[in-house]
Design an enzyme around this catalytic site. Structure first.
Site, PDB file in Angstrom:
ATOM      1  N   GLY A  11       0.819  -1.211   0.000  1.00  0.00           N
ATOM      2  CA  GLY A  11       0.000   0.000   0.000  1.00  0.00           C
ATOM      3  C   GLY A  11       0.854   1.261   0.000  1.00  0.00           C
ATOM      4  N   ARG A  85      -9.695   6.111   3.874  1.00  0.00           N
ATOM      5  CA  ARG A  85     -10.924   6.881   3.605  1.00  0.00           C
ATOM      6  C   ARG A  85     -10.773   7.693   2.329  1.00  0.00           C
ATOM      7  NH1 ARG A  85     -11.189  12.113   7.611  1.00  0.00           N
ATOM      8  NH2 ARG A  85      -8.949  12.332   7.952  1.00  0.00           N
ATOM      9  N   ASN A  98     -12.868  -2.458   7.818  1.00  0.00           N
ATOM     10  CA  ASN A  98     -11.481  -2.740   8.195  1.00  0.00           C
ATOM     11  C   ASN A  98     -11.389  -3.758   9.335  1.00  0.00           C
ATOM     12  OD1 ASN A  98     -10.195  -1.366   6.188  1.00  0.00           O
ATOM     13  ND2 ASN A  98      -9.978   0.539   7.344  1.00  0.00           N
ATOM     14  N   THR A 122      -4.002   0.904  10.644  1.00  0.00           N
ATOM     15  CA  THR A 122      -5.260   0.957   9.895  1.00  0.00           C
ATOM     16  C   THR A 122      -6.323   1.760  10.669  1.00  0.00           C
ATOM     17  OG1 THR A 122      -4.691  -1.239   9.113  1.00  0.00           O
ATOM     18  CG2 THR A 122      -6.967  -0.525   8.747  1.00  0.00           C
ATOM     19  N   HIS A 178      -7.998   9.395  17.634  1.00  0.00           N
ATOM     20  CA  HIS A 178      -7.345   9.916  16.427  1.00  0.00           C
ATOM     21  C   HIS A 178      -8.501  10.280  15.491  1.00  0.00           C
ATOM     22  CE1 HIS A 178      -4.743  10.543  13.072  1.00  0.00           C
ATOM     23  NE2 HIS A 178      -5.171   9.483  12.404  1.00  0.00           N
TER      24      HIS A 178
HETATM   25  N1  LIG Z   1      -3.378   5.954  11.837  1.00  0.00           N
HETATM   26  C1  LIG Z   1      -2.948   6.859  10.960  1.00  0.00           C
HETATM   27  O1  LIG Z   1      -2.483   7.936  11.357  1.00  0.00           O
HETATM   28  C2  LIG Z   1      -2.999   6.563   9.515  1.00  0.00           C
HETATM   29  C3  LIG Z   1      -3.732   5.483   9.068  1.00  0.00           C
HETATM   30  N2  LIG Z   1      -3.831   5.213   7.740  1.00  0.00           N
HETATM   31  C4  LIG Z   1      -4.633   4.047   7.375  1.00  0.00           C
HETATM   32  O2  LIG Z   1      -3.789   3.040   6.842  1.00  0.00           O
HETATM   33  C5  LIG Z   1      -4.562   2.207   5.955  1.00  0.00           C
HETATM   34  C6  LIG Z   1      -3.817   2.041   4.629  1.00  0.00           C
HETATM   35  O3  LIG Z   1      -3.743   3.275   3.963  1.00  0.00           O
HETATM   36  P1  LIG Z   1      -3.021   3.363   2.511  1.00  0.00           P
HETATM   37  O4  LIG Z   1      -1.705   2.696   2.557  1.00  0.00           O
HETATM   38  O5  LIG Z   1      -3.101   4.772   2.081  1.00  0.00           O
HETATM   39  O6  LIG Z   1      -4.028   2.465   1.623  1.00  0.00           O
HETATM   40  P2  LIG Z   1      -3.703   1.658   0.287  1.00  0.00           P
HETATM   41  O7  LIG Z   1      -5.027   1.401  -0.375  1.00  0.00           O
HETATM   42  O8  LIG Z   1      -2.639   2.334  -0.498  1.00  0.00           O
HETATM   43  O9  LIG Z   1      -3.116   0.274   0.819  1.00  0.00           O
HETATM   44  C7  LIG Z   1      -3.921  -0.639   1.492  1.00  0.00           C
HETATM   45  C8  LIG Z   1      -3.170  -1.919   1.738  1.00  0.00           C
HETATM   46  O10 LIG Z   1      -4.079  -2.823   2.362  1.00  0.00           O
HETATM   47  C9  LIG Z   1      -4.175  -4.024   1.616  1.00  0.00           C
HETATM   48  N3  LIG Z   1      -5.552  -4.520   1.649  1.00  0.00           N
HETATM   49  C10 LIG Z   1      -6.659  -3.905   1.157  1.00  0.00           C
HETATM   50  N4  LIG Z   1      -7.743  -4.697   1.327  1.00  0.00           N
HETATM   51  C11 LIG Z   1      -7.293  -5.817   1.963  1.00  0.00           C
HETATM   52  C12 LIG Z   1      -7.930  -7.017   2.381  1.00  0.00           C
HETATM   53  N5  LIG Z   1      -9.229  -7.227   2.175  1.00  0.00           N
HETATM   54  N6  LIG Z   1      -7.168  -7.961   3.008  1.00  0.00           N
HETATM   55  C13 LIG Z   1      -5.840  -7.763   3.194  1.00  0.00           C
HETATM   56  N7  LIG Z   1      -5.179  -6.642   2.806  1.00  0.00           N
HETATM   57  C14 LIG Z   1      -5.905  -5.695   2.173  1.00  0.00           C
HETATM   58  C15 LIG Z   1      -3.759  -3.661   0.196  1.00  0.00           C
HETATM   59  O11 LIG Z   1      -3.263  -4.795  -0.492  1.00  0.00           O
HETATM   60  C16 LIG Z   1      -2.675  -2.624   0.469  1.00  0.00           C
HETATM   61  O12 LIG Z   1      -1.444  -3.273   0.748  1.00  0.00           O
HETATM   62  C17 LIG Z   1      -5.935   2.894   5.837  1.00  0.00           C
HETATM   63  O13 LIG Z   1      -6.864   2.286   6.704  1.00  0.00           O
HETATM   64  C18 LIG Z   1      -5.641   4.317   6.286  1.00  0.00           C
HETATM   65  O14 LIG Z   1      -6.790   4.989   6.762  1.00  0.00           O
HETATM   66  C19 LIG Z   1      -3.197   5.961   6.792  1.00  0.00           C
HETATM   67  C20 LIG Z   1      -2.454   7.041   7.183  1.00  0.00           C
HETATM   68  C21 LIG Z   1      -2.292   7.438   8.567  1.00  0.00           C
HETATM   69  O1  LIG Z   2      -6.645  11.083   7.648  1.00  0.00           O
HETATM   70  C1  LIG Z   2      -6.546   9.878   7.323  1.00  0.00           C
HETATM   71  O2  LIG Z   2      -7.469   9.172   6.934  1.00  0.00           O
HETATM   72  C2  LIG Z   2      -5.192   9.258   7.471  1.00  0.00           C
HETATM   73  C3  LIG Z   2      -4.776   9.551   8.855  1.00  0.00           C
HETATM   74  O3  LIG Z   2      -5.297   8.994   9.797  1.00  0.00           O
HETATM   75  C4  LIG Z   2      -3.934  10.713   9.079  1.00  0.00           C
HETATM   76  O4  LIG Z   2      -3.096  11.055   8.226  1.00  0.00           O
HETATM   77  O5  LIG Z   2      -4.068  11.320  10.139  1.00  0.00           O
END
Ligand SMILES: NC(=O)C1=CN([C@@H]2O[C@H](COP(=O)(O)OP(=O)(O)OC[C@H]3O[C@@H](n4cnc5c(N)ncnc54)[C@H](O)[C@@H]3O)[C@@H](O)[C@H]2O)C=CC1
Ligand SMILES: O=C([O-])CC(=O)C(=O)O
Length: 320
Positions: A11, A85, A98, A122, A178
């Site tokens: 991802g 999102r 999720n 996630t 968060h």
């Molecule tokens: N806590 C935080 O501060 C942050 C959290 N996030 C979260 O991280 C997560 C990933 O974000 P991105 O990398 O931008 O998304 P992305 O879409 O680029 O990557 C998602 C990853 O999850 C995998 N995936 C998707 N559906 C799946 C399934 N059914 N089973 C197994 N693996 C699956 C994909 O293969 C990919 O590797 C999101 O939930 C996002 O909201 C993102 C940024 C900051």
């Molecule tokens: O805003 C989002 O969905 C991703 C995240 O949690 C962040 O960057 O704080």
């Protein structure tokens, strides 16, 4: 020897976090994990990151796998799998979708790497931390989430700019969800070691604007560039380094809280916690009345959402 596994490595966030982690001293192996069907993508990423390590002169070994059995031997497992999102969505909108992705991943971690520490990323991260704790069957100290660490860093930069000081002079924390109900702890904010409310410029500080900017930071970046990557990716690397280096830092992460903040708890939420190789333990604190009321509301919101998701997961599983 330290091994860090990133599940969801293909991802946008997972791939940059893997890069950041591969540069941490004493991380000997970074394992890129993903679903069956992602083999080519994982292999290509492993080649690219191996080239990056060569260019940086680090000896980190980059491996990849689609088999959960290979989680074995991991010291830290970072989970970024799942749906991000889209513009207009709240993080909480992703909770059930999720949870259905994270629950089986957590079960596999509990089976193959029961001594590891899980760092959940996630979203909604507080609820997903609780899901990982429940389905891995691991101890609360072993399972934590990025929580409000990134929000705290976002606020820190705004305060440093306002007071025209280096970021290292600012200490601040945001606790709670968060998300929308996050709570800035102005009572725990210092500049150069001086409590912020004791500085003359404090009375003019645009506190509400600053907190709104932090709350909207993720949605602004998603709307205009598609995903938040570098901020969370480097924040993840800081947390991994804190564990691997046994640094005993106190950072604000999503952790299972029992009674550490005025006896409010029984949920996973952002609180100051001590982090080392053994895992994460919330620090007992006392905060001011207004902050406490806001934190209590944030805990109630996340606890209710978490229970609701657990009930829905139980229903889904009992109906096969
Ligand atoms: N806590 C935080 O501060 C942050 C959290 N996030 C979260 O991280 C997560 C990933 O974000 P991105 O990398 O931008 O998304 P992305 O879409 O680029 O990557 C998602 C990853 O999850 C995998 N995936 C998707 N559906 C799946 C399934 N059914 N089973 C197994 N693996 C699956 C994909 O293969 C990919 O590797 C999101 O939930 C996002 O909201 C993102 C940024 C900051
Ligand atoms: O805003 C989002 O969905 C991703 C995240 O949690 C962040 O960057 O704080």
């Amino acid at each position: 020897m330290s091994k860090v596994t990133i599940i969801g490595a293909t991802g946008r966030l997972g791939s940059f976090a893997s890069h950041a982690i591969s540069g941490i001293p004493h991380v000997d192996e970074v394992m890129l994990a993903g679903r069956p069907g992602r083999e080519k993508s994982l292999m290509a990423l492993s080649h690219d990151l191996t080239d990056s390590c060569a260019a940086r002169g680090t000896g980190t070994k980059i491996t990849w796998s689609t088999s959960p059995a290979d989680y074995a031997g991991s010291d830290v497992i970072v989970v970024t799998s799942g749906v991000p999102r889209k513009e207009g969505q709240d993080r909480t909108d992703l909770a059930l979708e999720n949870a259905r992705i994270i629950a089986p991943i957590a079960e596999q971690i509990g089976k193959y790497a029961p001594d590891a520490i899980i760092l959940m990323i996630t979203n909604p991260v507080d609820v997903m931390t609780a899901v990982a704790l429940r389905y891995s069957g691991m101890e609360p100290r072993q399972v934590f989430g990025l929580g409000t660490h990134l929000d705290s860093m976002r606020l820190k930069v705004l305060i440093a700019r306002y007071f025209q000081v280096h970021v290292s002079e600012v200490h601040t924390r945001i606790i709670g969800e968060h998300g929308e109900s996050m709570v800035p702890l102005w009572s725990a904010t210092t500049i150069g070691g001086i409590r912020i409310s004791n500085l003359p410029a404090f009375s003019d500080l645009p506190m509400d604007e600053m907190v709104d900017r932090v709350k909207n930071s993720g949605s602004f970046i998603i709307k205009n560039s598609g995903a938040t990557v570098y901020g969370p990716g480097d924040a993840i690397a800081t947390l991994v380094q804190t564990i691997i280096g046994n640094e005993n830092r106190i950072l604000t992460v999503s952790s299972y809280v029992r009674s550490e903040v005025h006896d409010i708890g029984d949920t996973c939420i952002g609180v100051p916690a001590r982090i080392n190789r053994e895992g994460v333990v919330p620090v007992s604190i006392r905060i001011e009345d207004a902050e406490l009321a806001a934190f209590g509301a944030s805990v109630e919101k996340i606890r209710a959402l978490t229970r609701n998701i657990f009930e829905k997961m139980d229903e889904l599983r009992s109906s096969g």
